[in-house]
Design an enzyme around this catalytic site. Sequence first.
Site, mmCIF file in Angstrom:
data_model
loop_
_atom_site.group_PDB
_atom_site.id
_atom_site.type_symbol
_atom_site.label_atom_id
_atom_site.label_comp_id
_atom_site.label_asym_id
_atom_site.label_seq_id
_atom_site.Cartn_x
_atom_site.Cartn_y
_atom_site.Cartn_z
ATOM 1 N N TYR A 236 0.912 -1.181 0.041
ATOM 2 C CA TYR A 236 0.103 0.093 -0.061
ATOM 3 C C TYR A 236 0.807 1.125 0.082
ATOM 4 C CZ TYR A 236 -3.280 -3.368 1.821
ATOM 5 O OH TYR A 236 -4.079 -4.810 1.736
ATOM 6 N N PRO B 216 -14.950 -6.131 2.737
ATOM 7 C CA PRO B 216 -16.249 -6.335 3.299
ATOM 8 C C PRO B 216 -17.428 -5.739 2.846
ATOM 9 C CG PRO B 216 -14.875 -5.263 4.769
ATOM 10 C CD PRO B 216 -13.920 -5.326 3.565
ATOM 11 N N LEU B 217 -17.179 -4.467 2.418
ATOM 12 C CA LEU B 217 -18.122 -3.441 1.977
ATOM 13 C C LEU B 217 -18.073 -3.292 0.322
ATOM 14 C CD1 LEU B 217 -17.961 -0.540 4.432
ATOM 15 C CD2 LEU B 217 -19.590 -2.365 4.334
ATOM 16 N N LEU C 194 -19.487 -0.584 -2.407
ATOM 17 C CA LEU C 194 -20.963 -0.774 -2.928
ATOM 18 C C LEU C 194 -21.983 -1.137 -1.979
ATOM 19 C CD1 LEU C 194 -22.665 -1.010 -5.551
ATOM 20 C CD2 LEU C 194 -21.300 -3.367 -5.982
ATOM 21 N N GLY D 159 -24.332 1.478 0.686
ATOM 22 C CA GLY D 159 -25.415 2.135 0.502
ATOM 23 C C GLY D 159 -25.591 3.358 -0.018
HETATM 24 P P1 NAP Z 1 -13.825 -2.091 1.695
HETATM 25 O O1 NAP Z 1 -13.764 -2.197 3.144
HETATM 26 O O2 NAP Z 1 -14.873 -3.148 1.004
HETATM 27 O O3 NAP Z 1 -14.770 -0.726 1.287
HETATM 28 C C1 NAP Z 1 -14.102 0.394 1.906
HETATM 29 C C2 NAP Z 1 -14.883 1.594 1.385
HETATM 30 O O4 NAP Z 1 -16.145 1.751 1.652
HETATM 31 C C3 NAP Z 1 -14.366 2.915 1.932
HETATM 32 O O5 NAP Z 1 -13.144 3.394 1.263
HETATM 33 C C4 NAP Z 1 -15.620 4.064 1.636
HETATM 34 O O6 NAP Z 1 -15.246 4.342 0.195
HETATM 35 C C5 NAP Z 1 -16.734 2.943 1.959
HETATM 36 N N1 NAP Z 1 -17.027 3.129 3.317
HETATM 37 C C6 NAP Z 1 -16.459 2.945 4.373
HETATM 38 N N2 NAP Z 1 -17.440 3.048 5.541
HETATM 39 C C7 NAP Z 1 -18.590 3.365 5.038
HETATM 40 C C8 NAP Z 1 -19.762 3.545 5.224
HETATM 41 N N3 NAP Z 1 -19.925 3.318 6.816
HETATM 42 N N4 NAP Z 1 -20.551 3.800 4.939
HETATM 43 C C9 NAP Z 1 -20.765 3.730 3.430
HETATM 44 N N5 NAP Z 1 -19.649 3.631 2.790
HETATM 45 C C10 NAP Z 1 -18.400 3.506 3.385
HETATM 46 O O7 NAP Z 1 -12.755 -2.048 0.735
HETATM 47 P P2 NAP Z 1 -11.507 -2.012 1.045
HETATM 48 O O8 NAP Z 1 -10.907 -0.771 2.010
HETATM 49 O O9 NAP Z 1 -10.501 -2.048 -0.298
HETATM 50 O O10 NAP Z 1 -10.923 -3.232 1.965
HETATM 51 C C11 NAP Z 1 -10.624 -3.212 3.173
HETATM 52 C C12 NAP Z 1 -9.434 -3.360 3.599
HETATM 53 O O11 NAP Z 1 -8.872 -4.867 3.307
HETATM 54 C C13 NAP Z 1 -8.131 -2.538 2.881
HETATM 55 O O12 NAP Z 1 -7.997 -1.345 3.615
HETATM 56 C C14 NAP Z 1 -6.822 -3.673 3.122
HETATM 57 O O13 NAP Z 1 -6.445 -3.134 4.327
HETATM 58 C C15 NAP Z 1 -7.586 -4.760 2.926
HETATM 59 N N6 NAP Z 1 -7.271 -5.592 1.626
HETATM 60 C C16 NAP Z 1 -6.689 -6.477 1.466
HETATM 61 C C17 NAP Z 1 -6.478 -7.384 0.314
HETATM 62 C C18 NAP Z 1 -5.517 -8.626 0.296
HETATM 63 O O14 NAP Z 1 -5.179 -8.863 -0.839
HETATM 64 N N7 NAP Z 1 -5.132 -8.989 1.493
HETATM 65 C C19 NAP Z 1 -7.060 -6.540 -0.837
HETATM 66 C C20 NAP Z 1 -7.704 -5.547 -0.686
HETATM 67 C C21 NAP Z 1 -7.920 -4.860 0.648
HETATM 68 P P3 NAP Z 1 -15.878 5.755 -0.386
HETATM 69 O O15 NAP Z 1 -15.680 6.710 0.586
HETATM 70 O O16 NAP Z 1 -15.222 5.743 -1.594
HETATM 71 O O17 NAP Z 1 -17.259 5.233 -0.745
#
Ligand code: NAP
Length: 310
Positions: free
Chosen positions: A59, A207-208, A212, A215
Amino acid sequence: MPNQAALGKSDLTVNPIGLGTNAVGGHNIYPNLNEETGRDVVRTAIEAGINFLDTAFIYGPERSEELIGEVVKEKGGRGNLVIATKGSHKIVNGTVKMDNSPAFLKDAVESSLKRLQTDYIDLFYIHFPDEDTPKAEAVGALKELKDAGKIKAIGVSNFSIQQLKEANKDGYVDVLQSEYNLFKREAEKDLLPYTAENGISFVPYFPLAAGLLGGKYTKDTTFNDGRAKNPLFQGEAFIKNLEKVDKVKEIAEAKGAETAHVVLAWYLRQDSIDALIPGAKKPEQVTQNLKTLDVQLTEEEIKIIDEIFQ
Ligand code: NAP
């Protein structure tokens, strides 16, 4: 602190709502990230009692770990923080290759320690499998690092069920991190049952579904990052997916909760899902997501959500 959950067979316990930090200094993942906002996201998490921070070498690269190291120092040290990071990306002359060899993993841990300005990492994951290294040998290297006190728990990420079984041959794996959300449920077939049976914590990433499942998007929302090419966000599929999310929104509103928190609560009731790491781009998202811990889903609501996303 209430609601602490144990990670795998390790001695680590965390608040089940952690923080994913690929948007903290993850300039190679999201364009135009403001680093001070990233620092604020981490500060807010620590101040709100979130103690499980998830980062990785890639990252940035490197920058997310560095920013977390800075904020933890500024906050007076790590206290009860559980810092998870990951390594496996080897960058040679601009090309990236996965490396799980013991020598590479040991170097990766040493470099992460420097960037995080600390002398141990709570949870170190092999970020992606490579093609060559026997997985038990790779995990064996992490076991040596654990015995030496450099890491406290062993994780693997993006491993198939076969790779996970091989990696866990000696029972050393504490945590598996894999993609899992209501739109991507393949892990229910074999990874989730295996982790539940073997005392491994399953930490779902995305997880979100990259927001998407939060909401708040409409069919007119546009994206300038990885989501612009993500199949979940394209054309008709995007519209159908938004309709599913709207159904969860109805359930959430009837409970006086928010969609994201109902979705996160739906995961947390599963056997091996002990903690979540939703990502955040703004400090307010961090504190909002802690409200997940107040959501109680009925059996009926769990079933309805299950059916919406079958
Ligand atoms: P995510 O948790 O599915 O989605 C996060 C996004 O959701 C935020 O950036 C924000 O985006 C939105 N969000 C967060 N809280 C919210 C709420 N209360 N209401 C509405 N929207 C909300 O995706 P991610 O951050 O990519 O994945 C989570 C973590 O997993 C990463 O930060 C990373 O640490 C880890 N990860 C690991 C791998 C791996 O290969 N091991 C791959 C990917 C990710 P907006 O503000 O743009 O709407």
